[in-house]
Design an enzyme around this catalytic site. Sequence first.
Site, PDB file in Angstrom:
ATOM      1  N   LEU A 205      59.649 -37.135 -16.650  1.00 34.71           N
ATOM      2  CA  LEU A 205      60.954 -37.664 -17.084  1.00 34.71           C
ATOM      3  C   LEU A 205      60.960 -37.596 -18.692  1.00 34.71           C
ATOM      4  O   LEU A 205      60.231 -37.820 -19.377  1.00 34.71           O
ATOM      5  CB  LEU A 205      60.604 -39.181 -17.171  1.00 34.71           C
ATOM      6  CG  LEU A 205      61.908 -40.365 -16.738  1.00 34.71           C
ATOM      7  CD1 LEU A 205      62.426 -40.013 -15.432  1.00 34.71           C
ATOM      8  CD2 LEU A 205      61.113 -41.740 -16.730  1.00 34.71           C
ATOM      9  N   HIS A 206      62.248 -36.965 -18.934  1.00 33.76           N
ATOM     10  CA  HIS A 206      62.560 -36.362 -20.301  1.00 33.76           C
ATOM     11  C   HIS A 206      63.986 -36.341 -20.833  1.00 33.76           C
ATOM     12  O   HIS A 206      64.363 -36.455 -21.736  1.00 33.76           O
ATOM     13  CB  HIS A 206      62.053 -35.180 -20.763  1.00 33.76           C
ATOM     14  CG  HIS A 206      62.609 -34.022 -20.381  1.00 33.76           C
ATOM     15  ND1 HIS A 206      62.559 -33.649 -18.804  1.00 33.76           N
ATOM     16  CD2 HIS A 206      63.536 -33.117 -20.711  1.00 33.76           C
ATOM     17  CE1 HIS A 206      63.406 -32.604 -18.954  1.00 33.76           C
ATOM     18  NE2 HIS A 206      64.022 -32.266 -19.771  1.00 33.76           N
ATOM     19  N   ARG A 207      65.020 -36.573 -19.641  1.00 30.04           N
ATOM     20  CA  ARG A 207      66.315 -36.407 -19.978  1.00 30.04           C
ATOM     21  C   ARG A 207      66.802 -37.588 -20.960  1.00 30.04           C
ATOM     22  O   ARG A 207      66.423 -38.804 -20.625  1.00 30.04           O
ATOM     23  CB  ARG A 207      67.176 -36.417 -18.671  1.00 30.04           C
ATOM     24  CG  ARG A 207      66.876 -35.507 -17.841  1.00 30.04           C
ATOM     25  CD  ARG A 207      68.054 -34.353 -17.947  1.00 30.04           C
ATOM     26  NE  ARG A 207      67.593 -33.308 -17.091  1.00 30.04           N
ATOM     27  CZ  ARG A 207      67.366 -31.939 -17.231  1.00 30.04           C
ATOM     28  NH1 ARG A 207      68.008 -31.822 -18.563  1.00 30.04           N
ATOM     29  NH2 ARG A 207      66.940 -31.225 -16.701  1.00 30.04           N
ATOM     30  N   ARG A 240      59.130 -36.414 -26.174  1.00 32.13           N
ATOM     31  CA  ARG A 240      60.170 -37.205 -26.636  1.00 32.13           C
ATOM     32  C   ARG A 240      60.282 -38.541 -25.777  1.00 32.13           C
ATOM     33  O   ARG A 240      60.501 -39.777 -26.277  1.00 32.13           O
ATOM     34  CB  ARG A 240      61.682 -36.481 -26.172  1.00 32.13           C
ATOM     35  CG  ARG A 240      62.189 -36.488 -24.740  1.00 32.13           C
ATOM     36  CD  ARG A 240      63.333 -35.865 -24.532  1.00 32.13           C
ATOM     37  NE  ARG A 240      64.340 -36.988 -25.261  1.00 32.13           N
ATOM     38  CZ  ARG A 240      65.296 -36.344 -26.002  1.00 32.13           C
ATOM     39  NH1 ARG A 240      65.450 -35.201 -26.199  1.00 32.13           N
ATOM     40  NH2 ARG A 240      66.520 -37.346 -26.408  1.00 32.13           N
ATOM     41  N   ASP A 284      63.121 -35.735 -13.279  1.00 29.29           N
ATOM     42  CA  ASP A 284      64.562 -35.657 -13.743  1.00 29.29           C
ATOM     43  C   ASP A 284      64.818 -34.114 -14.455  1.00 29.29           C
ATOM     44  O   ASP A 284      65.529 -33.818 -15.029  1.00 29.29           O
ATOM     45  CB  ASP A 284      65.248 -36.501 -14.852  1.00 29.29           C
ATOM     46  CG  ASP A 284      64.276 -36.643 -16.296  1.00 29.29           C
ATOM     47  OD1 ASP A 284      63.462 -36.011 -16.257  1.00 29.29           O
ATOM     48  OD2 ASP A 284      64.624 -37.537 -16.999  1.00 29.29           O
TER      49      ASP A 284
END
Length: 364
Positions: A205-207, A240, A284
């Site tokens: 998950l990083h979007r 992030r 994602d």
Amino acid sequence: MIRVICVCGARPNFMKIAPLLREFAASGQFEVLLVHTGQHYDENMSKLFFEDLSLPAPDVNLEVGSGSHAVQTAEIMKQFEPVVEHFGPDYVLVVGDVNSTIACGLVAVKLEIRLLHVEAGLRSFDLSMPEEVNRILTDRISDMFFVTEPVGVENLLREGVDPDRVHLVGNLMVDTLLTNRQKAATSDILVRLGVEERSYGVVTLHRPANVDNREQFGEILRAFAEIQKEIPLLFPIHPRTKKNIMQMGMQRQIEVMENLRLIDPLGYLDFLHLLDHAEVVLTDSGGIQAETTILGVPCLTLRTVTEQPVTISEGTNHILPEVTCESILDVYRSIHKKASMPALWDGKAAERIVHTILKQHEIK
Ligand code: UD1
């Protein structure tokens, strides 16, 4: 010799550049300069991939690091321009949709160097995604377009691109996956993590849309809280996302999930092995949608759109009607495996790209 600058900057670029560099070298007709912008710089976001993929060290590293979109893009442009002027290439080749892609693309066309875009034509039709802006702009200024799936060709033609410049060549991520699957089979990552084949799910998950917004991130975590009761989830965490969990004070929500395990980002071979033996993948990422399709592992993409629809129509990918806890759980419970492979996702995309460049170069 045909002179080409190949640009890479962020993690998903490295897998795409590797088979191309091999093919350029094998043809004996190219002089290639590999430029790393330094957009990703952590050891496990960059160096590990160069090792795993046997990539040569970059000839030039611009070392731009992190920053706001404007700062990062501007910094790459400033540093890249003198490199192009000095090398004097016939072509600049950029891949994908990251800030390094558009930054280097802009520099190239303003110096009147022909721009080659690999993974062109994909669209999510969602301008709130930084990648969508990067894709549209890069395609607007490119000379040659290398496309992974038919919808990319359709998008480009609808946008008025000359069909002679558009080449459907398949997917370089697949070239890399097929080249490395055997090697990845020797990874001991399952032992190191103490898990059995097909007994776990993988999460990435990083979007920004998912992890920069507290409410959206919270919805996803609520769904994970249910799913991890059924199957342990392994979560190699992007820098992030890690930073956001701290900044938004969401540690507690994560800690209470006994079967959600946060681990450091993995190298290419360990991650491929982990994916290959997973029961399910929740992500994602763009690249992972393609990889799970080839591996035949069910994938639930935590987005409402995908720019790679072939991973749904042909592959194992699923998207959501909306990114809410309920939707995630609904789709998760209904997903199943499919078997077919998208056309041209056969490990020969790099060969086709290099062949096309040679052919077009002769015509000019
Ligand atoms: C970038 C791409 C995205 C791609 C993703 C893969 C853009 C706009 N986005 O997003 O399309 O899917 O890479 O990972 O180009 N950081 C580190 N160490 C690193 C790299 C990043 O700590 O090696 C942290 C920094 O705090 C940085 C943040 O992660 O500010 C975001 O990095 P950045 O490259 O700006 O975007 P990604 O989210 O990685």
